[in-house]
Design an enzyme around this catalytic site. Sequence first.
Site, PDB file in Angstrom:
ATOM      1  N   GLU A 269       0.855  -1.314   0.041  1.00 47.05           N
ATOM      2  CA  GLU A 269      -0.002  -0.015   0.030  1.00 47.05           C
ATOM      3  C   GLU A 269       0.751   1.207   0.052  1.00 47.05           C
ATOM      4  O   GLU A 269       0.361   2.282  -0.433  1.00 47.05           O
ATOM      5  CB  GLU A 269      -0.939   0.229   1.189  1.00 47.05           C
TER       6      GLU A 269
ATOM      7  N   PHE B  76      -9.633  -1.730   1.332  1.00 46.27           N
ATOM      8  CA  PHE B  76     -10.502  -1.427   2.546  1.00 46.27           C
ATOM      9  C   PHE B  76      -9.978  -0.021   3.271  1.00 46.27           C
ATOM     10  O   PHE B  76      -8.545  -0.155   3.114  1.00 46.27           O
ATOM     11  CB  PHE B  76     -10.525  -2.742   3.555  1.00 46.27           C
TER      12      PHE B  76
ATOM     13  N   HIS C 261     -11.644  -4.853   8.883  1.00 44.90           N
ATOM     14  CA  HIS C 261     -12.255  -4.980   7.461  1.00 44.90           C
ATOM     15  C   HIS C 261     -13.645  -4.219   7.397  1.00 44.90           C
ATOM     16  O   HIS C 261     -14.348  -4.461   6.526  1.00 44.90           O
ATOM     17  CB  HIS C 261     -12.173  -6.124   6.713  1.00 44.90           C
TER      18      HIS C 261
HETATM   19  C1  TPP Z   1      -2.309  -4.722   4.160  1.00 38.58           C
HETATM   20  C2  TPP Z   1      -3.427  -5.640   3.303  1.00 38.58           C
HETATM   21  N1  TPP Z   1      -3.378  -5.198   2.017  1.00 38.58           N
HETATM   22  C3  TPP Z   1      -4.547  -6.149   1.243  1.00 38.58           C
HETATM   23  C4  TPP Z   1      -5.273  -6.901   2.008  1.00 38.58           C
HETATM   24  C5  TPP Z   1      -6.162  -7.967   1.189  1.00 38.58           C
HETATM   25  N2  TPP Z   1      -5.818  -9.222   1.298  1.00 38.58           N
HETATM   26  C6  TPP Z   1      -6.105 -10.276   1.895  1.00 38.58           C
HETATM   27  S1  TPP Z   1      -5.234 -11.702   1.844  1.00 38.58           S
HETATM   28  C7  TPP Z   1      -4.550 -10.979   0.600  1.00 38.58           C
HETATM   29  C8  TPP Z   1      -3.652 -11.871  -0.199  1.00 38.58           C
HETATM   30  C9  TPP Z   1      -2.505 -12.091   0.642  1.00 38.58           C
HETATM   31  O1  TPP Z   1      -1.473 -13.168   0.012  1.00 38.58           O
HETATM   32  P1  TPP Z   1      -0.406 -14.006   0.618  1.00 38.58           P
HETATM   33  O2  TPP Z   1       0.607 -13.102   1.672  1.00 38.58           O
HETATM   34  O3  TPP Z   1       0.647 -14.572  -0.226  1.00 38.58           O
HETATM   35  O4  TPP Z   1      -1.142 -15.093   1.653  1.00 38.58           O
HETATM   36  P2  TPP Z   1      -2.100 -16.082   0.936  1.00 38.58           P
HETATM   37  O5  TPP Z   1      -3.518 -15.519   0.946  1.00 38.58           O
HETATM   38  O6  TPP Z   1      -1.547 -16.426  -0.272  1.00 38.58           O
HETATM   39  O7  TPP Z   1      -2.223 -17.182   1.994  1.00 38.58           O
HETATM   40  C10 TPP Z   1      -4.976  -9.563   0.258  1.00 38.58           C
HETATM   41  C11 TPP Z   1      -4.256  -8.807  -0.892  1.00 38.58           C
HETATM   42  C12 TPP Z   1      -5.131  -7.029   3.529  1.00 38.58           C
HETATM   43  N3  TPP Z   1      -6.023  -7.981   4.303  1.00 38.58           N
HETATM   44  N4  TPP Z   1      -4.306  -6.328   3.950  1.00 38.58           N
END
Ligand code: TPP
Lengths: 320, 320, 328, 328
Positions: free
Chosen positions: D60, D83, D129
């Site tokens: 971000e 969000f 969220h």
């Molecule tokens: C700071 C932040 N940005 C975006 C999100 C939305 N989001 C939730 S899970 C996710 C993907 C996470 O990817 P990864 O770290 O590879 O974990 P995985 O879901 O693959 O286990 C995103 C973008 C969030 N929760 N927090």
Amino acid sequence: MELSKEKKLWMLERMLQIRRFEEQVYDCFLKNKIPGFAHLYIGEEAVAVGACANLREDDFITSTHRGHGHLLAKGADPDRAMAEIFGRRTGYCLGRGGTMHIADFSLGILGANGIVGGGLPISVGAGWSAKYRGTDQVTVCFFGDGASNQGAFHESVNLASVWNLPVIFVCENNQFGISVHQSRHQKIKDVAVRAKAYDIPGVIVDGMDVLAVYEACREAVERARQGGGPTIVECKTYRFMGHHVGDPGTVYRDKEEVEAWKEKCPIKCFADKLIAEGVMTAAEFEALDKRVTEQMLAAVKFAEESPWPEPEEAMEGLYV
Amino acid sequence: MELSKEKKLWMLERMLQIRRFEEQVYDCFLKNKIPGFAHLYIGEEAVAVGACANLREDDFITSTHRGHGHLLAKGADPDRAMAEIFGRRTGYCLGRGGTMHIADFSLGILGANGIVGGGLPISVGAGWSAKYRGTDQVTVCFFGDGASNQGAFHESVNLASVWNLPVIFVCENNQFGISVHQSRHQKIKDVAVRAKAYDIPGVIVDGMDVLAVYEACREAVERARQGGGPTIVECKTYRFMGHHVGDPGTVYRDKEEVEAWKEKCPIKCFADKLIAEGVMTAAEFEALDKRVTEQMLAAVKFAEESPWPEPEEAMEGLYV
Amino acid sequence: MREVTYGEAVREALAEEMRRDKMVALIGEDVGPYGGNFGILKGLWEEFGEERVRDTPISEVAIVGAGLGAALTGMRPVVEIMFCDFMGVAGDQLLNQVAKIRYMFGGQVEVPLTIRTTLGGGRSSAAQHSQSLHAIICHVPGIKVVVPGTHEDAKGLLKAAIRDNNPVMVFEHKMMYNKKGFIPEGEYVTPLGQAAVRREGKDLTIVAISSMVYESMALAEELSAKEGIEIEVVDPRTLVPLDEETIINSVRKTGRLVVADEGHETCGFAAEIIRRVVKVGGAFDYLDAPIEVVGTRDVPLPFSPPLENYVIPSKARIEEAVRKVLGY
Amino acid sequence: MREVTYGEAVREALAEEMRRDKMVALIGEDVGPYGGNFGILKGLWEEFGEERVRDTPISEVAIVGAGLGAALTGMRPVVEIMFCDFMGVAGDQLLNQVAKIRYMFGGQVEVPLTIRTTLGGGRSSAAQHSQSLHAIICHVPGIKVVVPGTHEDAKGLLKAAIRDNNPVMVFEHKMMYNKKGFIPEGEYVTPLGQAAVRREGKDLTIVAISSMVYESMALAEELSAKEGIEIEVVDPRTLVPLDEETIINSVRKTGRLVVADEGHETCGFAAEIIRRVVKVGGAFDYLDAPIEVVGTRDVPLPFSPPLENYVIPSKARIEEAVRKVLGY
Ligand SMILES: Cc1ncc(C[n+]2csc(CCOP(=O)(O)OP(=O)(O)O)c2C)c(N)n1
Ligand SMILES: Cc1ncc(C[n+]2csc(CCOP(=O)(O)OP(=O)(O)O)c2C)c(N)n1
Ligand SMILES: [Mg+2]
Ligand SMILES: [Mg+2]
């Protein structure tokens, strides 16, 4: 080091618990029994279990939005976890947390986290504290490939490195952050190379092989306990389901890829291996599976029969 | 590639301008003519000048809290810069910015920054924009060794890497973040090794040698212009003064260390070299120095004689 | 009473609490041998050593997170964020982690974390080193917010913060560090959540926050001496939790209110105080005049002194507001 | 008028502006083939291609910074923060960079940057969220803040935001994305800074923000039909700049005020509206009763539906507040 039969069976059982737990969550979600959304750990069980198999009850973990597996691997109670996911008062967090916010501080589970990367700095604090208090507790910090691009990752690993803290950073590289493939979110192929940026060890391991994860983490945990500082352990893995229940997980990856990974199912492969090695029989595995499945059905029953919190309870407990 | 005499003299003059400018700032500060505080660039002139010597007027830079040198190296007007530092209405920012917030968008100077690491993400945006707009402009992003531990550093370099953007990350490793020596803020010895974490080139260069900086940046700038993506260029340097005017800079480093570095003065060494090579005579150097010194005295005069802004002007210009 | 600077009062609080409890440790940028950016920590590193007074990298996210993780696992850390302007860098750790962890996990854990930072303009530090952003923390439930406006409170409230088992953020005013004032002899702790009526009066209430306390007191004395106007000055001391009762009672008595707070006027804590005063059950029926706010005007803090002085609140601007409300 | 979902209205705005101006490009997490976290961007990537609708890493800080740097150098980027709860992650870029760059550098440059994000509870998304953190952006001067409460505005205000040469942050309500409503045929742009009187009334004013607009309208119709109570509903539409005149005039007319906003009650934007109304030159003299706020109660958003429903504002809670103020 050859592992005891008990340890191997423990690992198998824990992985199975996670799988059957998540299947129940999936099922209940589709039946509209669960509020909100849920990120399932199916396919990645070897990571949480292989890592936590090295931990004592007084060691710490920090978890993620995809946290059910970490919880159970560290010994959390499926009943209370399920009840939390159902939003019931008997849940770990009295219904206040839900799927993305479960913790059990009595087991050193410092909490799941809805913020990608949010747990990393906290893990460093737990590591600092262990060192400061003169214990040999270690902290395992789970995070995803996507999270490895957060500033929090960088600051946290750097601080753990320069203060030489007992933290093991376990990257669950399932190759996607939601819909974005690793090749589109970072140029590197291996998150573990980032260890060089902090002058700490970085290892890569097959995240579908619980013994491999166990071994890699064992080394890292031992080093950390003995004052040798942090390690990044990257586990190559895959989520079998969509990003969360509701995402079919098909827009950004093709069926063949998913199927190929499912062939590497950490539970099936490990069970086959144990059976082939004579550690258990196929019948014993079936019995185990049946028992675990029943345990998870019981967890659902516990959750469903638990009371909802009263509305006004929402105003309680912000401060001590 | 052998550099033209003009280019070499240009570099010398620019470094000298920075030095004499900063000396005036120091002097005026001690005389209470300047409000606030100021971080001087003395000792690090070769970095800004060596890097900016590769840039066109339409290329971009982002700068830091220690930004006067970057500004002048990119061609900013000493009068308006000094007036800004004095808080006068004739300053670059009408007196609203001050020492830590000077920009000249007409020269691609996207601004100094009071937030350590704050400029890195902006530089990536400028890089994205150049690529998107189909120009071959490049962006040089200056940052310190201390800033390399900010999350913003990590996110920015990763994004520039995966999007293959024309950004050159120039680390001014003067070995300290205020009072904290590099060895106490990161375990690595060379910030440039962090390039590996993004699979981009990382080079280390003697930041006291303007030609070395120039050469390293030249390669990186050419690569970036041709679509080859970002580079980290780490310049080993030293600040001769305290962190800011007011900090004697003695608590955390000893006199011998400072003296040893002063021996490597980038201006003196380069001037000596040019004289030895016959590019200029000692007398010519003296004349140059005199001219530059006068220029900076004139800048002070300009600033001092400039009007203060009217109080109510504070309420102008928040929005277009 | 003893005369000390506000900075010394802070240092005494830290030293006393560190002597008292080994689990209290201090981390932040340049808090070690350098003695802190404002020099007020000098001597702590010498007394307590490297492990307990520890310099960090410039990594606000990790610093706050480290404090939080340590607070969850047996320590009682004190974390310093050099300027509250840098809060945004650690924004997520503050707003989504520190503030939420106790509630969100069903009250399983205590979070004895103290975060010290500085606010305030007045030294030409410009847009990124002069803000007063406490309202942001107040807006997101879960962190107690302390704004010591006197020397006595700089010490007493900080001690209470360190002993509190909740996250507490203490906003110290950077322009007060070198000012002298009086504190009680011997040990004392000032409880959180209690406003102080700094001066009684019948004509108008000033709710004054942080450095506005001394400004308002000076003004009140002046107006009393010169014109017989008696102003009541209420210092909330902690904004979360807020002792709204003391404020409401004061307004019920005086019928007139001015709020002086160095936060930006729009969405600042001053507006929050007004909300409490005019709600049902507040002091609406007792109000004889509109309410005025004196805060930092709604532009980024400018560098140049004439501009900055115009933008930040001052005794003169409080007086202007007081006269407006009194003359209504 | 045409019937569309709120999400479709947003997509139309984006598509139209992207067709109109090649310098408009969209970046954010999963905005590409995935169609955005809420699915509302589907089709944009297909129409405009990879370069103009671009997935980012989960970064971000870099996302906002990239938007800012691009806006300074000739583009007109639209950045998505999935969000608004994640604003803290990019807190410094928002509060110290985006918000300050134009002013701080003496107005040298325009910053045509649009940041889209979502707010609101109601789907058991829990503490990280479900927040409505727009007041934080309002508190720090330099970013315009838009809170579309109707389908028409979701499109018209976003188009205005994209064309504005200042940074604008648009807070869309995630619970409205799939709801149907009406928008005008053909192209239109809704100017920033103008409140809308959604319904005239003489008995009480509700200032309603974001999803509170529909809730308040429904309540107003009900009370009118059943009890002949005539409520005026004012939708500020943009919080920065705020059209305070329309609000003050309404309160002068009705003499009673309730503010409904999903932000937390303490230091929320509702308090700011009150500040404007009771200041000198506002509507103080016209007020017949205290002022009530309906917002998210001051705890983190809990997960479980009975808890969450208790905490977030609802028609029922607005009615309760209205009756309190009317009955005073
Ligand atoms: C700071 C932040 N940005 C975006 C999100 C939305 N989001 C939730 S899970 C996710 C993907 C996470 O990817 P990864 O770290 O590879 O974990 P995985 O879901 O693959 O286990 C995103 C973008 C969030 N929760 N927090
Ligand atoms: C986010 C942030 N944290 C802390 C500071 C206070 N600060 C100003 S300069 C500085 C040191 C920066 O070190 P480095 O990046 O190496 O640059 P140098 O001063 O050595 O040129 C610090 C800590 C700040 N301005 N911003
Ligand atoms: Mg992943
Ligand atoms: Mg440095």
